[in-house]
Design a protein around this motif. Structure first.
Motif, PDB file in Angstrom:
ATOM      1  N   LYS A 244      10.281   5.662  -1.068  1.00  0.00           N
ATOM      2  CA  LYS A 244       9.456   4.601  -0.500  1.00  0.00           C
ATOM      3  C   LYS A 244      10.029   3.307  -1.068  1.00  0.00           C
ATOM      4  CE  LYS A 244       5.207   7.314  -0.097  1.00  0.00           C
ATOM      5  NZ  LYS A 244       3.742   7.302  -0.293  1.00  0.00           N
TER       6      LYS A 244
ATOM      7  N   ASP B 156       0.852  -1.193   0.000  1.00  0.00           N
ATOM      8  CA  ASP B 156       0.000   0.000   0.000  1.00  0.00           C
ATOM      9  C   ASP B 156       0.886   1.241   0.000  1.00  0.00           C
ATOM     10  OD1 ASP B 156      -1.994   1.871   0.255  1.00  0.00           O
ATOM     11  OD2 ASP B 156      -2.609   1.239   2.262  1.00  0.00           O
ATOM     12  N   SER B 157       1.484   1.526  -1.154  1.00  0.00           N
ATOM     13  CA  SER B 157       2.458   2.614  -1.234  1.00  0.00           C
ATOM     14  C   SER B 157       1.848   3.985  -0.948  1.00  0.00           C
ATOM     15  CB  SER B 157       3.149   2.621  -2.594  1.00  0.00           C
ATOM     16  OG  SER B 157       2.202   2.774  -3.632  1.00  0.00           O
ATOM     17  N   ALA B 158       0.572   4.165  -1.239  1.00  0.00           N
ATOM     18  CA  ALA B 158      -0.065   5.462  -0.989  1.00  0.00           C
ATOM     19  C   ALA B 158      -0.059   5.813   0.493  1.00  0.00           C
ATOM     20  CB  ALA B 158      -1.493   5.459  -1.522  1.00  0.00           C
ATOM     21  N   ASN B 159      -0.089   4.802   1.353  1.00  0.00           N
ATOM     22  CA  ASN B 159      -0.121   5.054   2.791  1.00  0.00           C
ATOM     23  C   ASN B 159       1.228   4.861   3.481  1.00  0.00           C
ATOM     24  OD1 ASN B 159      -2.887   5.820   3.192  1.00  0.00           O
ATOM     25  ND2 ASN B 159      -3.398   3.735   2.606  1.00  0.00           N
ATOM     26  N   MET B 160       2.267   4.588   2.718  1.00  0.00           N
ATOM     27  CA  MET B 160       3.619   4.492   3.293  1.00  0.00           C
ATOM     28  C   MET B 160       4.174   5.896   3.480  1.00  0.00           C
ATOM     29  SD  MET B 160       5.366   1.548   0.895  1.00  0.00           S
ATOM     30  CE  MET B 160       6.974   1.652   1.675  1.00  0.00           C
ATOM     31  N   PRO B 161       4.866   6.155   4.575  1.00  0.00           N
ATOM     32  CA  PRO B 161       5.493   7.472   4.719  1.00  0.00           C
ATOM     33  C   PRO B 161       6.722   7.591   3.820  1.00  0.00           C
ATOM     34  CG  PRO B 161       6.070   6.084   6.575  1.00  0.00           C
ATOM     35  CD  PRO B 161       5.093   5.300   5.736  1.00  0.00           C
TER      36      PRO B 161
END
Length: 126
Positions: free
Chosen positions: A34, A17-22
């Motif tokens: 990321k 879930d790259s959109a929610n990775m910092p």
């Protein structure tokens, strides 16, 4: 009727879930990343974000590197990669990468880069 295929755990897909990775800082000013994939053989897939004016210092690609530009641009002495374009570099290629206006891109590496100033690549454990 559909067929259900069940892989053993070691062969199952891994969803990231790259959109929610910092975004993680790198040692290079204005460059964040990321880490989407990394293995013990040195292969990695990384989503990068470069601020306007950020520079990746002189480095050598030790194996094939592939980059797809999502936003902005990345430039070197050989050309410019802009949004929705793709560039690949063979092992042995050396360059300095600049992003005059900022960029977001995904890069796939078969082995970590070698930086001429001795800096370690983002995924290098050496």
């Amino acid at each position: 009727m559909s067929t259900v295929i069940t892989n053993p755990p070691e062969l199952q897909s891994t969803f990231v879930d790259s959109a929610n990775m910092p975004w993680q800082p790198t040692e290079f000013e204005g460059i964040e990343m990321k880490l989407l994939y990394k293995d013990d053989h040195g292969r990695s897939t990384i989503l990068f974000k470069m601020a306007p004016g950020a520079v990746v210092p002189l480095h050598e690609h030790t194996d094939l590197e592939q980059t797809y530009m999502l936003e902005g641009s990345l430039e070197d002495d050989e050309g410019k990669c802009t949004a929705n374009t793709f560039v690949w570099r063979p092992g042995g290629n050396k360059h300095i990468a600049r992003s005059p206006n900022g960029a977001v891109f995904i890069s796939i590496f078969n082995r970590p880069n070698k930086f001429m100033d001795g800096a370690k690549f983002f995924t290098s454990d050496e």
